[in-house]
Design an enzyme around this catalytic site. Structure first.
Site, PDB file in Angstrom:
ATOM      1  N   HIS A 578       0.845  -1.201   0.000  1.00  0.00           N
ATOM      2  CA  HIS A 578       0.000   0.000   0.000  1.00  0.00           C
ATOM      3  C   HIS A 578       0.879   1.250   0.000  1.00  0.00           C
ATOM      4  O   HIS A 578       0.892   2.020   0.963  1.00  0.00           O
ATOM      5  CB  HIS A 578      -0.929  -0.004   1.222  1.00  0.00           C
ATOM      6  CG  HIS A 578      -1.955  -1.085   1.169  1.00  0.00           C
ATOM      7  ND1 HIS A 578      -1.819  -2.285   1.841  1.00  0.00           N
ATOM      8  CD2 HIS A 578      -3.127  -1.167   0.511  1.00  0.00           C
ATOM      9  CE1 HIS A 578      -2.868  -3.042   1.608  1.00  0.00           C
ATOM     10  NE2 HIS A 578      -3.681  -2.391   0.798  1.00  0.00           N
ATOM     11  N   HIS A 582       1.160   1.694  -5.697  1.00  0.00           N
ATOM     12  CA  HIS A 582      -0.228   1.200  -5.731  1.00  0.00           C
ATOM     13  C   HIS A 582      -1.194   2.347  -6.033  1.00  0.00           C
ATOM     14  O   HIS A 582      -2.125   2.188  -6.837  1.00  0.00           O
ATOM     15  CB  HIS A 582      -0.567   0.545  -4.388  1.00  0.00           C
ATOM     16  CG  HIS A 582      -2.021   0.253  -4.219  1.00  0.00           C
ATOM     17  ND1 HIS A 582      -2.697  -0.637  -5.017  1.00  0.00           N
ATOM     18  CD2 HIS A 582      -2.930   0.740  -3.325  1.00  0.00           C
ATOM     19  CE1 HIS A 582      -3.965  -0.701  -4.638  1.00  0.00           C
ATOM     20  NE2 HIS A 582      -4.134   0.137  -3.611  1.00  0.00           N
ATOM     21  N   HIS A 616      -6.632   7.226  -2.115  1.00  0.00           N
ATOM     22  CA  HIS A 616      -7.502   6.313  -1.370  1.00  0.00           C
ATOM     23  C   HIS A 616      -6.773   5.508  -0.293  1.00  0.00           C
ATOM     24  O   HIS A 616      -7.418   4.927   0.585  1.00  0.00           O
ATOM     25  CB  HIS A 616      -8.194   5.351  -2.342  1.00  0.00           C
ATOM     26  CG  HIS A 616      -7.338   4.210  -2.777  1.00  0.00           C
ATOM     27  ND1 HIS A 616      -6.331   4.336  -3.710  1.00  0.00           N
ATOM     28  CD2 HIS A 616      -7.325   2.898  -2.398  1.00  0.00           C
ATOM     29  CE1 HIS A 616      -5.746   3.175  -3.894  1.00  0.00           C
ATOM     30  NE2 HIS A 616      -6.335   2.264  -3.115  1.00  0.00           N
ATOM     31  N   ASP A 617      -5.422   5.447  -0.311  1.00  0.00           N
ATOM     32  CA  ASP A 617      -4.680   4.702   0.713  1.00  0.00           C
ATOM     33  C   ASP A 617      -3.622   5.569   1.389  1.00  0.00           C
ATOM     34  O   ASP A 617      -2.594   5.054   1.864  1.00  0.00           O
ATOM     35  CB  ASP A 617      -4.010   3.468   0.094  1.00  0.00           C
ATOM     36  CG  ASP A 617      -4.946   2.262   0.081  1.00  0.00           C
ATOM     37  OD1 ASP A 617      -5.844   2.209   0.956  1.00  0.00           O
ATOM     38  OD2 ASP A 617      -4.807   1.402  -0.798  1.00  0.00           O
ATOM     39  N   ASP A 727      -9.321  -0.598  -7.695  1.00  0.00           N
ATOM     40  CA  ASP A 727      -8.489  -0.972  -6.557  1.00  0.00           C
ATOM     41  C   ASP A 727      -7.930  -2.382  -6.733  1.00  0.00           C
ATOM     42  O   ASP A 727      -6.854  -2.708  -6.221  1.00  0.00           O
ATOM     43  CB  ASP A 727      -9.329  -0.886  -5.286  1.00  0.00           C
ATOM     44  CG  ASP A 727      -8.478  -0.895  -4.030  1.00  0.00           C
ATOM     45  OD1 ASP A 727      -7.266  -0.621  -4.135  1.00  0.00           O
ATOM     46  OD2 ASP A 727      -9.006  -1.175  -2.943  1.00  0.00           O
TER      47      ASP A 727
END
Length: 923
Positions: A578, A582, A616-617, A727
Site C-alpha cells: 500500500h 499502488h 484512497h490509501d 483498486d
C-alpha cells in the site's frame, strides 16, 4: 267586623296597649280576640295573624321597638327560626363576642358579698350555628399564610386569648441550649384583609429551663399545665411570671409540646384586674388550639427549608451558567467564585487559595479588597499555617465567630492591611475526593455565620470544585491546542514536498502524449518512480481540461497541482504494497475507464473519481482494519467502522488545506462541497465490506433495465463499483504482472502475521508465511468471489471495460491449474503464449519509456539542464534498479488484504450474506 289595615292607616289610629281590653269594636260589637294594630306592612308576617304563647293575636300593621321586643319575648321560637334562616354564622359570632366584651368588667356580688366577674362566652362556646371543626378550619386558613414559626405561635396564642376571654398572652420559646426567651409582639396588617396579627420581635433572655425560678421555666421543665389565681408567692415558681407585669394574678400557662416529646415553648394567658380563674374548659380550648402548634411549626420549617433550597438551587443554577459560560481563564473563574460566594452567605470579604500538591503550599493570585478583585503578586504559605492551612490539611469545615480568640488565626494579614477580621467561614473544595483548594469567607455583614450558611456553602463548594476542575482542563486543552497547532505546522512542513522537489518537477516539461496510457494491459509498475508524478500530472491535467470545455470554473493552477501531487506521494508510507506505486496504478486504472468508456459522469464526478483513487490509501500502515481494532490503535478509537478509509479521506482533506495545495480553489462553493462529498464516498467504497451492498443495488437496477445515467443515485453506485474494480486492477493485468503484485501483497500479509505471532495471537492462514503453499487455492476463491462479479457488473454497465473480465478469466485458469494440481507458482509449466505475453508487455513499456526518455533528453538539453539531469537520472536509475523488484510488484487496494484472508472460504460459498459477514469481520 274588624277594620282593614289600610283603613286603619288612613284613620292613623294609635295602637292599643297590649293586654288592655277594648269595650267594643267600631260597630259596637264585643271583639272575640284582643287586637294589636301595627303601622306598616311586615314582609315577614305577611299580614297574617300571629298567635303568641299566651294565645293573643297580633296584626302586622303598626309596630314599635317596644312592641317588637314584646313580640319576640312572647314568640322565642319565631326568633330561633328567623336567626337560623336569615342570619350568618359570622354575624352571630360578632353578636356573641360583642356581648361578651361588653360585660368584661361587670361586677356582681355572690351570696357572701364577694365581688364576682361575669364570665363572657368563649369563641369556642359561642359557635352556635357551626361545628367546632369549622373554627379550626378558619384558624388553619389564617395561619397558613404565615411563614415564620414565631408568627404562627403568636397567631395561635391570640386565638386562645379570643376563645378564653383572656386579656393577653406572653410567648416564650426555647432554644437548643435549653434556654427560654420571651418574645414581644406588635400588631401588623394582615395580608388577607384589615385583620391584624402579631409579629414577634427578637426574644429577651428569661433563664434556663428549670424549676424553682419563673412560671414559664417551671412549665417548660415539668411539661404541666398551670392554672392559678395567685401567681405571686407560689413556691413552685418564686420569680412569678417570666416578665414583670403588675395587676396580673390570674394565669393559665400551657407548654407547647413537640412530636419528639420536647418543649417548643410556653404560652401564658392572663387576666388583668381580675381574680376570675381560668376554667377547665378554657384549658381544654387552649390545649386543643395548641395541638396545631407542632404541626404548623413543622409545616413552616419544611416550607422555609424548601424555599431556602429553591433559592439555593436558583442561585447555583445562575452560578453554573455564569461560571461555565465564561471559562476563559482560571483567574476569571476564581473571581466569579469569590463574588458568588460572598452573595451566598452575605459576607464582607472572600478569598480562594489553591493547593500546590508538589510543594504542599497554598497560593493565591486574586485578592478581595472590598471593592474589587485585584490580581496581585502571587503569595504562598505552608499548608500548616493559618485557618486556610488548617482546613486544607484536615478537610475540616471551620466556622469561627471570634477570629482573635482562635489560636489558628493568623493576625499578620490584618496587621498589614488594617482590616479587622471578626468571623470566618472556611471550607475545603474537593474534586474526585481530593482537596484542590480552600474558600474562606470573612465577616458576615449581619451577625455570625450560621449552620444554614455552612450547609449552603458546602453545596456551593461542590460547584466551585467542578468549575475549577473544568477551568484547569480548559486551560490544559487550550495549551494543548496551541501545542497541536505548532506540531501540525512542523509536521505539515516535513510532510509537504520541499521547494527543491517542487522545482525539479516544475522544470520538467509534461509529456504531450503517452502512448498506450489508456490500454487496460498497461503496466503502471514498469514506470520509473521519478516519472510517476509526471504521469499523474498528465492524467489530472487531461481530466481538468475535459471539464474546462464545459465549465470555465474548472480551470486549474499547475503549481498547486504539482505541490498536491508531490505531497500525496510523500504521505504514502514505505510499506511493501500500500504505497505510492499502488496509488499510481489505481489512479491509472480509473483514468483508463474514464477515457475509454461511454459514461455520463459529470466533470465534478470524473475529477472526484481520479483524486479519490490517487489518495484512497494515504498514510496506510500495511495493516488491516481488523488488526487496527485488535491492537487498540488510536485510529480504531476514532473511527468505529471503515477505520483506515476514514483516515485516508481526512488525510486528503488535510493536504488540500495546506497552503498552495488546493487544486479545487477555482470551483464554486456548491461544486467544492459536491466534490469533497464524492471523494469521501469513493474512498469509503474501497472498503470491501461495502462492496456487496453496492453490487446488489446496481445488479438489481441493471437486471430490470431501470438503470439511468440521469439518476444521481445510479451514478454514485457505478462510481463505488468502479472504485472497487480499479483498486483490484492487478487481477486483470497480464499473468507476469499479476504474479509480481501478488508476491508483494503476500509479503505485507506475512509481516502482519509475524507481528500477530509476536503478540501471542494466531494469524489467519493466508497471513501465516508457514502456509504459503495454500496461495493458489486462496487466489481462486478471491477471483471467483470478488473480482469476476465486480468486473462482469462493470462490463454490463460500461461495455468497454470488457478487457477487465477477459484478463481476470485468463488468470483464473492458471490459478485453478495450480490449485487443482497442488502446485506452487514456481511449478507452473510454460504455456503457449505465456512467455510471449510477458515479453510483449514488458517490451511495449520498455519501448515507450525509451521513446519518452529520448524525447525528454532533447527537451532537457534545450533547457540547459542536461548535465544535471543526466547525473541525477543515473543516481535515480541505480536506486530504481535496487528497488525495482518491489516497486514493479505493487498494486492492489488496501482492503484487498482484508478479503484475501477469507478467499479459501469464498470459493465454496454462493451466499452473499455470509460473504458480507466474513468480509466485515476482517475489515
Amino acid at each position: 267586623m274588624m277594620s282593614s289595615p289600610i283603613r286603619q292607616m288612613n284613620q292613623r289610629r294609635l295602637p292599643p296597649l297590649p293586654g288592655v281590653q277594648q269595650g267594643k269594636s267600631g260597630r259596637g260589637g264585643r271583639p272575640t280576640t284582643e287586637e294589636m294594630i301595627i303601622t306598616g306592612i311586615s314582609s315577614v308576617l305577611n299580614d297574617q295573624p300571629v298567635t303568641s304563647s299566651r294565645g293573643r293575636h297580633y296584626m302586622a300593621t303598626d309596630v314599635s321597638p317596644e312592641l317588637v321586643t314584646h313580640f319576640l319575648n312572647e314568640n322565642p321560637e319565631f326568633l330561633d327560626r328567623y336567626v337560623t334562616t336569615h342570619v350568618s354564622e359570622d354575624k352571630i359570632r360578632q353578636w356573641s363576642l360583642r356581648k361578651g366584651s361588653k360585660n368584661v368588667h361587670t361586677r356582681q356580688h355572690n351570696l357572701n358579698g364577694e365581688l364576682l366577674r361575669e364570665k363572657k362566652s368563649s369563641k369556642w362556646k359561642t359557635c352556635v350555628q357551626s361545628s367546632k371543626w369549622k373554627v379550626l378550619h378558619e384558624m388553619t386558613r389564617d395561619i397558613s399564610y404565615q411563614t415564620d414559626r414565631l408568627q404562627i405561635l403568636a397567631e395561635l396564642a391570640q386565638c386562645a386569648v379570643d376563645s378564653t376571654s383572656a386579656d393577653g398572652f406572653n410567648l416564650y420559646l426555647a432554644d437548643s441550649n435549653q434556654q427560654l426567651y420571651h418574645h414581644k409582639v406588635s400588631p401588623i396588617s394582615s395580608s388577607r384583609g384589615s385583620r391584624t396579627t402579631d409579629r414577634p420581635s427578637e426574644g429577651s433572655y428569661i433563664g434556663n429551663i428549670e424549676t424553682g425560678t419563673s412560671l414559664p421555666s417551671y412549665v417548660a421543665k415539668t411539661k404541666d399545665t398551670i392554672r392559678t389565681n395567685h401567681v405571686q408567692g407560689d413556691m413552685r415558681f418564686p420569680a412569678g411570671l417570666g416578665i414583670k407585669m403588675e395587676h396580673v394574678q390570674t394565669v393559665l400557662a400551657i407548654p407547647i409540646l413537640q412530636e419528639d416529646s420536647g418543649v417548643l415553648g410556653v404560652i401564658e394567658l392572663y387576666r388583668q384586674f381580675s381574680t376570675d380563674s381560668f376554667t377547665q374548659e378554657d384549658e381544654e380550648v387552649t390545649a386543643t388550639l395548641l395541638v396545631w402548634a407542632d404541626v404548623c411549626v413543622d409545616y413552616v420549617q419544611m416550607y422555609n427549608s424548601m424555599m431556602r433550597q429553591r433559592k439555593l438551587n436558583d442561585f447555583l443554577l445562575a452560578v453554573t451558567k455564569s461560571i461555565f459560560q465564561d471559562i476563559v481563564s482560571m483567574d476569571t473563574v476564581i473571581m466569579k467564585i469569590m463574588n458568588y460566594a460572598k452573595k451566598l452567605v452575605n459576607a464582607d470579604r472572600a478569598s480562594l487559595f489553591l493547593l500546590d500538591t508538589k510543594t504542599t503550599e497554598l497560593y493565591a493570585r486574586i485578592f478581595d479588597t472590598g471593592k474589587e478583585h485585584v490580581p496581585q503578586k502571587e503569595i504562598r504559605f505552608p499548608m500548616d499555617k493559618g485557618v486556610a492551612g488548617h482546613v486544607a490539611s484536615t478537610g475540616q469545615v471551620l466556622n469561627i465567630t471570634d477570629a482573635y480568640n482562635d489560636g489558628r488565626f493568623n493576625r499578620e494579614v490584618d496587621m498589614q492591611t488594617g482590616y479587622r477580621t471578626k468571623s470566618i467561614l472556611c471550607m475545603p473544595i474537593y474534586i474526585r475526593g481530593s482537596i484542590i483548594g480552600v474558600v474562606q469567607m470573612v465577616n458576615k455583614k449581619e451577625g455570625t455565620f450560621t449552620m444554614a450558611d455552612e450547609e449552603s456553602f458546602e453545596t456551593f463548594a461542590i460547584y466551585c470544585g467542578l468549575a475549577l476542575h473544568h477551568a484547569k482542563l480548559y486551560d490544559k486543552i487550550r495549551r494543548s491546542e496551541q501545542k497541536y497547532k505548532v506540531a501540525l505546522e512542523v509536521l505539515s512542513y516535513h510532510a509537504q514536498c520541499t521547494d527543491d522537489e517542487y522545482k525539479i518537477i516544475k522544470s520538467t516539461p509534461l509529456p504531450d502524449n503517452i502512448p498506450g496510457i489508456i490500454d487496460y494491459e498497461f503496466s503502471p509498475w514498469d514506470v520509473e518512480d521519478n516519472r510517476k508524478c509526471l504521469y499523474v500530472l498528465y492524467m489530472m491535467k487531461d481530466i481538468f481540461s475535459m471539464a474546462t470545455k464545459d465549465l470555465f470554473c474548472f480551470r486549474y493552477d499547475l503549481d498547486d497541482m504539482i505541490r498536491f501531487t508531490m505531497t500525496v506521494k510523500k504521505n504514502y508510507r514505505n510499506v511493501p504494497y500500500h504505497n505510492w506505486a499502488h496509488a499510481f496504478s489505481v489512479a491509472h486504472a480509473v483514468y483508463t475507464v474514464i477515457k475509454t468508456t461511454k459514461h455520463s459522469f459529470s466533470p465534478v464526478e470524473c475529477l472526484a473519481l481520479y483524486v479519490a483513487c490517487l489518495c484512497h490509501d494515504l498514510d496506510h500502515r500495511g495493516k488491516t482494519n481488523a488488526f487496527m481494532v485488535k491492537s487498540a490503535s488510536p485510529l480504531a478509537a476514532i473511527y468505529s467502522t471503515s477505520t483506515m478509509e476514514h483516515h485516508h479521506f481526512n488525510h486528503t482533506v488535510t493536504i488540500l488545506q495546506n497552503e498552495g495545495h488546493n487544486i479545487f480553489k477555482h470551483l464554486t462553493s456548491d461544486q467544492y462541497k459536491q466534490i469533497l462529498g464524492d471523494i469521501r464516498q469513493c474512498i469509503l467504497a474501497t472498503d470491501l465490506a461495502l462492496f456487496f451492498g453496492n453490487r446488489a443495488r446496481l445488479q438489481e437496477v441493471s437486471d430490470k433495465n431501470e438503470f439511468s445515467w440521469d439518476d444521481s443515485e445510479h451514478r454514485h453506485v457505478v462510481m463505488a463499483i468502479c472504485m472497487t474494480a480499479c483498486d483490484l486492477c492487478s487481477m486483470y493485468k497480464p499473468w507476469d504482472i499479476q504474479l509480481q503484485v501478488v508476491n508483494v501483497i503476500m509479503e505485507e500479509f506475512w509481516l502482519q502475521g509475524d507481528e500477530e505471532k509476536s503478540q501471542g495471537l494466531t494469524p489467519m492462514p493466508m497471513m501465516d508465511r508457514d502456509k504459503k503453499d495454500e496461495l493458489p487455492h486462496l487466489e481462486v476463491g478471491f477471483l471467483v468471489g470478488i473480482c469476476l462479479p465486480c468486473y462482469e457488473l462493470m462490463a454490463q454497465v460500461l461495455p468497454n471495460t470488457k478487457p477487465m473480465v477477459d484478463g481476470a478469466v485468463s488468470n483464473l485458469k492458471k490459478w485453478k491449474y495450480l490449485a487443482e494440481n497442488k502446485l506452487t507458482v514456481d511449478q507452473l509449466p510454460p504455456e503457449q503464449g505465456l512467455e510471449g505475453n510477458k515479453q510483449d508487455s514488458s517490451g511495449k513499456n520498455k519501448q515507450r519509456e525509451e521513446e519518452e526518455s529520448d524525447k525528454q533528453n532533447e527537451l532537457n538539453a534545450k533547457a540547459g539542464n542536461k548535465d544535471e539531469l543526466t547525473e541525477e537520472s543515473k543516481m535515480e536509475s541505480v536506486e530504481e534498479n535496487k528497488n525495482k523488484s518491489i516497486d514493479n510488484q505493487s498494486d492492489k487496494g488496501s482492503l484487498l488484504t482484508d478479503v484475501r484472508s477469507e478467499s479459501s472460504v469464498l470459493v465454496h460459498s454462493d451466499n452473499d450474506n455470509n460473504l458480507t459477514e466474513q468480509i466485515h469481520d476482517n475489515t
